[in-house]
Design a protein around this motif. Sequence first.
Motif, PDB file in Angstrom:
ATOM      1  N   ASN A  89     -11.070  -4.971  43.213  1.00 49.13           N
ATOM      2  CA  ASN A  89     -10.419  -3.655  43.222  1.00 49.13           C
ATOM      3  C   ASN A  89     -11.152  -2.658  44.101  1.00 49.13           C
ATOM      4  O   ASN A  89     -10.549  -1.767  44.690  1.00 49.13           O
ATOM      5  CB  ASN A  89     -10.312  -3.102  41.806  1.00 49.13           C
ATOM      6  N   GLY A  90     -12.494  -2.741  44.126  1.00 51.63           N
ATOM      7  CA  GLY A  90     -13.272  -1.793  44.909  1.00 51.63           C
ATOM      8  C   GLY A  90     -13.552  -0.506  44.186  1.00 51.63           C
ATOM      9  O   GLY A  90     -13.934   0.496  44.791  1.00 51.63           O
ATOM     10  N   SER A  91     -13.404  -0.526  42.875  1.00 54.70           N
ATOM     11  CA  SER A  91     -13.619   0.680  42.078  1.00 54.70           C
ATOM     12  C   SER A  91     -14.859   0.579  41.210  1.00 54.70           C
ATOM     13  O   SER A  91     -15.051   1.374  40.292  1.00 54.70           O
ATOM     14  CB  SER A  91     -12.398   0.952  41.191  1.00 54.70           C
ATOM     15  N   GLY A  92     -15.714  -0.401  41.472  1.00 56.23           N
ATOM     16  CA  GLY A  92     -16.930  -0.561  40.688  1.00 56.23           C
ATOM     17  C   GLY A  92     -16.674  -0.825  39.225  1.00 56.23           C
ATOM     18  O   GLY A  92     -17.467  -0.453  38.367  1.00 56.23           O
ATOM     19  N   GLY A  93     -15.561  -1.482  38.932  1.00 56.39           N
ATOM     20  CA  GLY A  93     -15.214  -1.790  37.554  1.00 56.39           C
ATOM     21  C   GLY A  93     -14.384  -0.719  36.881  1.00 56.39           C
ATOM     22  O   GLY A  93     -13.910  -0.915  35.763  1.00 56.39           O
ATOM     23  N   GLY A  94     -14.177   0.426  37.538  1.00 64.02           N
ATOM     24  CA  GLY A  94     -13.365   1.496  36.962  1.00 64.02           C
ATOM     25  C   GLY A  94     -11.889   1.272  37.227  1.00 64.02           C
ATOM     26  O   GLY A  94     -11.462   0.261  37.791  1.00 64.02           O
ATOM     27  N   ALA A  95     -11.079   2.251  36.829  1.00 63.28           N
ATOM     28  CA  ALA A  95      -9.637   2.160  37.013  1.00 63.28           C
ATOM     29  C   ALA A  95      -9.297   2.199  38.502  1.00 63.28           C
ATOM     30  O   ALA A  95      -9.862   2.983  39.259  1.00 63.28           O
ATOM     31  CB  ALA A  95      -8.939   3.304  36.279  1.00 63.28           C
ATOM     32  N   GLU A  96      -8.371   1.347  38.915  1.00 58.99           N
ATOM     33  CA  GLU A  96      -7.952   1.305  40.310  1.00 58.99           C
ATOM     34  C   GLU A  96      -7.016   2.475  40.610  1.00 58.99           C
ATOM     35  O   GLU A  96      -6.145   2.807  39.796  1.00 58.99           O
ATOM     36  CB  GLU A  96      -7.254  -0.023  40.605  1.00 58.99           C
ATOM     37  N   SER A  97      -7.219   3.113  41.780  1.00 56.64           N
ATOM     38  CA  SER A  97      -6.444   4.315  42.108  1.00 56.64           C
ATOM     39  C   SER A  97      -5.694   4.196  43.431  1.00 56.64           C
ATOM     40  O   SER A  97      -5.021   5.142  43.834  1.00 56.64           O
ATOM     41  CB  SER A  97      -7.376   5.540  42.175  1.00 56.64           C
ATOM     42  N   ASN A  98      -5.805   3.063  44.138  1.00 55.67           N
ATOM     43  CA  ASN A  98      -5.071   2.912  45.391  1.00 55.67           C
ATOM     44  C   ASN A  98      -4.757   1.439  45.630  1.00 55.67           C
ATOM     45  O   ASN A  98      -5.148   0.565  44.855  1.00 55.67           O
ATOM     46  CB  ASN A  98      -5.852   3.504  46.565  1.00 55.67           C
ATOM     47  N   VAL A  99      -4.051   1.171  46.733  1.00 52.92           N
ATOM     48  CA  VAL A  99      -3.658  -0.204  47.024  1.00 52.92           C
ATOM     49  C   VAL A  99      -4.736  -0.944  47.797  1.00 52.92           C
ATOM     50  O   VAL A  99      -4.676  -2.167  47.949  1.00 52.92           O
ATOM     51  CB  VAL A  99      -2.332  -0.241  47.820  1.00 52.92           C
ATOM     52  N   GLY A 100      -5.718  -0.215  48.331  1.00 51.78           N
ATOM     53  CA  GLY A 100      -6.793  -0.843  49.076  1.00 51.78           C
ATOM     54  C   GLY A 100      -7.688  -1.676  48.181  1.00 51.78           C
ATOM     55  O   GLY A 100      -7.853  -1.396  46.997  1.00 51.78           O
ATOM     56  N   LYS A 101      -8.279  -2.701  48.755  1.00 50.42           N
ATOM     57  CA  LYS A 101      -9.155  -3.585  48.008  1.00 50.42           C
ATOM     58  C   LYS A 101     -10.508  -3.699  48.722  1.00 50.42           C
ATOM     59  O   LYS A 101     -10.679  -3.273  49.865  1.00 50.42           O
ATOM     60  CB  LYS A 101      -8.525  -4.970  47.857  1.00 50.42           C
ATOM     61  N   GLN A 102     -11.473  -4.274  48.012  1.00 50.84           N
ATOM     62  CA  GLN A 102     -12.812  -4.480  48.551  1.00 50.84           C
ATOM     63  C   GLN A 102     -13.000  -5.965  48.858  1.00 50.84           C
ATOM     64  O   GLN A 102     -12.719  -6.820  48.020  1.00 50.84           O
ATOM     65  CB  GLN A 102     -13.880  -4.004  47.566  1.00 50.84           C
ATOM     66  N   TYR A 103     -13.475  -6.253  50.070  1.00 47.68           N
ATOM     67  CA  TYR A 103     -13.661  -7.625  50.521  1.00 47.68           C
ATOM     68  C   TYR A 103     -15.152  -7.863  50.752  1.00 47.68           C
ATOM     69  O   TYR A 103     -15.810  -7.112  51.476  1.00 47.68           O
ATOM     70  CB  TYR A 103     -12.884  -7.870  51.817  1.00 47.68           C
ATOM     71  N   SER A 104     -15.681  -8.920  50.135  1.00 49.91           N
ATOM     72  CA  SER A 104     -17.100  -9.261  50.267  1.00 49.91           C
ATOM     73  C   SER A 104     -17.225 -10.697  50.759  1.00 49.91           C
ATOM     74  O   SER A 104     -16.661 -11.615  50.163  1.00 49.91           O
ATOM     75  CB  SER A 104     -17.831  -9.116  48.932  1.00 49.91           C
ATOM     76  N   LEU A 105     -17.969 -10.864  51.823  1.00 51.43           N
ATOM     77  CA  LEU A 105     -18.213 -12.185  52.397  1.00 51.43           C
ATOM     78  C   LEU A 105     -19.718 -12.395  52.514  1.00 51.43           C
ATOM     79  O   LEU A 105     -20.433 -11.540  53.028  1.00 51.43           O
ATOM     80  CB  LEU A 105     -17.563 -12.298  53.780  1.00 51.43           C
ATOM     81  N   ARG A 106     -20.188 -13.533  52.031  1.00 54.78           N
ATOM     82  CA  ARG A 106     -21.611 -13.852  52.065  1.00 54.78           C
ATOM     83  C   ARG A 106     -21.793 -15.284  52.516  1.00 54.78           C
ATOM     84  O   ARG A 106     -21.082 -16.192  52.047  1.00 54.78           O
ATOM     85  CB  ARG A 106     -22.241 -13.662  50.678  1.00 54.78           C
ATOM     86  N   ALA A 107     -22.747 -15.521  53.429  1.00 55.08           N
ATOM     87  CA  ALA A 107     -23.061 -16.868  53.899  1.00 55.08           C
ATOM     88  C   ALA A 107     -24.568 -17.040  53.942  1.00 55.08           C
ATOM     89  O   ALA A 107     -25.304 -16.101  54.279  1.00 55.08           O
ATOM     90  CB  ALA A 107     -22.461 -17.110  55.286  1.00 55.08           C
ATOM     91  N   GLU A 108     -25.041 -18.240  53.609  1.00 52.94           N
ATOM     92  CA  GLU A 108     -26.480 -18.494  53.575  1.00 52.94           C
ATOM     93  C   GLU A 108     -26.764 -19.939  53.977  1.00 52.94           C
ATOM     94  O   GLU A 108     -26.067 -20.863  53.545  1.00 52.94           O
ATOM     95  CB  GLU A 108     -27.036 -18.218  52.179  1.00 52.94           C
ATOM     96  N   HIS A 109     -27.791 -20.108  54.807  1.00 51.78           N
ATOM     97  CA  HIS A 109     -28.272 -21.433  55.185  1.00 51.78           C
ATOM     98  C   HIS A 109     -29.652 -21.638  54.563  1.00 51.78           C
ATOM     99  O   HIS A 109     -30.530 -20.787  54.688  1.00 51.78           O
ATOM    100  CB  HIS A 109     -28.362 -21.571  56.707  1.00 51.78           C
TER     101      HIS A 109
END
Length: 361
Positions: free
Chosen positions: A203-223
């Motif tokens: 949601n991108g709200s840090g666990g709070g109530a969602e207020s918009n249609v935008g979302k949070q995208y997280s990508l992580r890679a490790e070698h």
Amino acid sequence: MKTIFIHIPMLIGIFVAAQLQAEPYLAVKTGLKCMSCHVNPTGGGKRNDFGRIYGQTSLYGGHREDTKLLSTQIGEFLNIGGDGRFSASYRNIDESSDEFEFRTDSARLYFEFSLFDDRLVYYLDEQVAPGGATNRESYGLYWSEDRRFYVKAGRMFLPYGLRLEDDSAFIRQVSGISFATPDLGVESGIELQQWSFNLAINNGSGGGAESNVGKQYSLRAEHIQALWRIGGSYNLNLGDNDDDRTMYNLFAGFKFGPMAWLMEFDRIEDNSQPGPALRQEVALLEGNVEFVRGHNLKLTYEYFDPDTDIEQNHRERYSTVWEFVPLPMNQVRIGYRRNKGIPQNPLQNVNEIFIQNHIYF
């Protein structure tokens, strides 16, 4: 103003509890992935069977008269765990009154309900103190038959950077991604022998109530190699009217002789504030050395520039921490921390002595 050293004997006499929920330096030291010890593929929270045994044996510096290990299995499908944390600290603040505080940081219970050879898992991480019951993580997790692919959905910690146990670290506070800010969404990952890839949409709200249609995208890679590892993360939190927040980092760890080192550098561009985009930089360098079995010395340097367009406004934090394990599943930490910031803000210039003790199972 009282000197901070007056209270050292008092602090050392306190038996309190602190958390050791995810220590990336242990992964560097052993050459393993975080998922080797934790139910969560990206680390943190409940330990799996290997992590539970490692915590009762390898972390303990003393001699065990018996070989019986604690089992947390209840019945065929349910496994439990827990962490207790309390703390005491003395803080000397420039141009202000000193502070001496006892604190209940957290008490947490973990529940893992597994089916089909642990390929299907329902996981619950519940904080019961302070402030009453609060859910941290609650998700369903599915593993492919070869354990190379997973997908989970629910409330979870986001995959980003080093998952330090210290939520007060600059790299955790400034990024806003920590054990205090789980979020609702989905995550998938690919786990190869020397690679890990994780992608989450929340949601991108840090666990709070969602207020918009935008979302949070997280990508992580490790070698990962036996003596070193390197990785990177990218995070995009979409807002309304182009008020996005973008973060990316590079992180690494390597083992050199008896020392295990961690490093992370983050760059943040925040368009959610009025006016020009706010650009921030934050970094961490941490060294750990086990000078005697069961005794670890942790040295940390942290850097935070809250606005790269303004000169001489950066903050620094230096920490020296002695960690030891007097009993299996029990860690004590005694440390000194120095915060340095702009002279006009006393809260950025604090000397702190603390003692913590963590009981976990």
